[in-house]
Design a protein around this motif. Structure first.
Motif, PDB file in Angstrom:
ATOM      1  N   HIS A  85       0.824  -1.209   0.000  1.00 37.54           N
ATOM      2  CA  HIS A  85       0.000   0.000   0.000  1.00 37.54           C
ATOM      3  C   HIS A  85       0.859   1.259   0.000  1.00 37.54           C
ATOM      4  O   HIS A  85       1.857   1.356   0.714  1.00 37.54           O
ATOM      5  N   THR A 143      -6.118   2.961  -0.503  1.00 37.53           N
ATOM      6  CA  THR A 143      -6.303   1.503  -0.594  1.00 37.53           C
ATOM      7  C   THR A 143      -6.248   0.845   0.781  1.00 37.53           C
ATOM      8  O   THR A 143      -6.495  -0.349   0.906  1.00 37.53           O
ATOM      9  N   ARG A 171     -15.005  -2.766  -3.404  1.00 38.95           N
ATOM     10  CA  ARG A 171     -13.641  -3.294  -3.502  1.00 38.95           C
ATOM     11  C   ARG A 171     -13.064  -3.495  -2.108  1.00 38.95           C
ATOM     12  O   ARG A 171     -13.430  -2.788  -1.168  1.00 38.95           O
ATOM     13  N   VAL A 173     -10.626  -3.106   0.968  1.00 41.42           N
ATOM     14  CA  VAL A 173      -9.739  -2.063   1.478  1.00 41.42           C
ATOM     15  C   VAL A 173      -9.079  -2.598   2.741  1.00 41.42           C
ATOM     16  O   VAL A 173      -9.754  -3.123   3.636  1.00 41.42           O
ATOM     17  N   PRO A 205      -3.355  -4.099  -2.241  1.00 41.00           N
ATOM     18  CA  PRO A 205      -4.104  -3.022  -2.899  1.00 41.00           C
ATOM     19  C   PRO A 205      -4.998  -3.602  -3.988  1.00 41.00           C
ATOM     20  O   PRO A 205      -4.605  -4.520  -4.709  1.00 41.00           O
ATOM     21  N   ALA A 206      -6.196  -3.021  -4.118  1.00 43.31           N
ATOM     22  CA  ALA A 206      -7.157  -3.540  -5.103  1.00 43.31           C
ATOM     23  C   ALA A 206      -6.822  -3.095  -6.521  1.00 43.31           C
ATOM     24  O   ALA A 206      -7.256  -3.727  -7.487  1.00 43.31           O
ATOM     25  N   ASP A 207      -6.064  -2.004  -6.654  1.00 39.79           N
ATOM     26  CA  ASP A 207      -5.770  -1.530  -8.012  1.00 39.79           C
ATOM     27  C   ASP A 207      -4.358  -1.873  -8.436  1.00 39.79           C
ATOM     28  O   ASP A 207      -3.480  -2.083  -7.680  1.00 39.79           O
TER      29      ASP A 207
END
Length: 361
Positions: free
Chosen positions: A206, A269, A291, A293, A359-361
């Motif tokens: 993150h 995130t 999403r 976190v 992190p989701a992205d």
């Protein structure tokens, strides 16, 4: 005539059956005295005093008669005279921030257990995070001649306690240091704990990490923010203004702060929650997110291991805080301590899953 109850139409007849047992103008009964016990047992006041205070010089038969009179009358010893004679009340005061906060339950219990082991009574109250109320409560306890005070401070100026401390009231501060006086304090390592928690999120990938904390004037909130910033700086991450939010910990304010951090083109995130009340609201907000976190909270909470994923926390030992402070207090009372000290207890990171999400992205 007897008065009539307007609601029922019935006459109100005064109960005179126990009038002889009551004080004039009072609905409370007269408390039995040692004189009453002596009269019932057929002994002198000195004999009753010896039995009540566990002193020798009374025959078993006389002691039995006195004890029977005590039981029959419901006599309880009045310690006021003993206080005047000895100058000690065998009681200590505990000033908390909020009696309803789960963090303070184990702390209060630990202080009480140490007090009990020393034959002392614990009297506690809540400042509700109000400096004026803290001062009012602390001085009220001193006016009742407690031997010592354990204080979780709400204010930042404790010079009002200087006359009490000079008069012999032992005083230890917990969780936050005293303001403008030199006094014993027992703390958790808020700075180091927050630094470790945020570094843990960084280690799991993150970079955009939000911090939501308590009011900035509060020592623990300021220290945890400082730990957050130190971890981000160590990793070479520039903290954006929108990533930090300090203020009251009511759910509405915390929810708004979390939702703002999680919105926009570059949302955070991960979130580091500054205390248990913040954490609970953030959990509710994250449950509504599409999403995942990551989340690390400062302070453990009940059922944290049953969440999905389990809650990763920086845990402090509130019972150890209370026990250490109380033991320090009684060492002051025993005269075995000289100069005030600052005692800082370590925290520990408990990993359960929420702080390990990538992190989701």
């Amino acid at each position: 005539m007897h008065p009539v109850d307007d609601r029922t139409g019935r006459r109100i007849v005064p109960d005179t059956s126990r009038r002889a047992d009551r004080l004039p103008g009072s609905r409370y009964g007269t408390r039995p005295t040692m004189k009453d016990v002596a009269a019932r047992a057929g002994v002198g006041l000195k004999t009753v005093s010896r039995v009540v205070n566990g002193e020798p010089g009374v025959t078993p038969d006389t002691e039995r008669r006195v004890q029977e009179a005590i039981d029959a009358l419901g006599f309880r010893r009045n310690d006021s005279a003993r206080v005047l004679r000895k100058g000690r009340t065998a009681s200590i005061g505990l000033v908390l921030e909020d009696l309803a906060d789960p963090f303070y339950g184990p702390l209060s219990r630990a202080v009480e257990e140490v007090a009990r082991a020393h034959g002392a009574l614990l009297i506690n109250g809540s400042s509700a995070e109000d400096p004026d109320r803290e001062q009012e409560l602390a001085l009220a306890l001193c006016a009742r001649r407690v031997d010592g005070l354990v204080v979780i401070p709400a204010g930042d100026d404790h010079r009002y306690l200087e006359p009490e401390i000079r008069a012999g009231v032992a005083t230890v501060f917990v969780d936050r240091p005293a303001g403008k006086i030199d006094a014993d304090v027992v703390l958790s390592d808020s700075y180091g704990g927050a630094r470790d928690g945020v570094a843990h999120l960084i280690a799991h990938g993150h970079r955009r990490i939000g911090f939501i904390g308590d009011m900035p004037r509060i020592h623990t909130a300021a220290e945890r923010l400082r730990g957050y910033r130190a971890a981000m700086e160590d990793a070479g991450i520039v903290v954006e203004g929108a990533w930090t939010s300090l203020g009251v910990t009511d759910p509405e304010r915390v929810r708004r702060a979390a939702e703002e951090m999680l919105s926009g083109p570059d949302p955070v995130t991960a979130i580091f929650a500054g205390n248990n009340r913040v954490t609970v609201t953030v959990i509710r907000v994250l449950a509504e997110q599409a999403r995942p976190v990551a989340l690390v909270g400062f302070d453990d909470i009940e059922l944290a291991d049953l969440l999905h994923p389990g809650l990763t926390v920086v845990a402090q030992d509130s019972a150890l805080l209370g026990r250490t402070a109380a033991e320090r207090l009684f060492r002051q009372l025993d005269g075995t301590l000289l100069a005030p000290e600052r005692i800082e207890l370590p925290t520990r990171l408990i990993t359960r899953g929420s702080g390990e999400l990538p992190p989701a992205d």
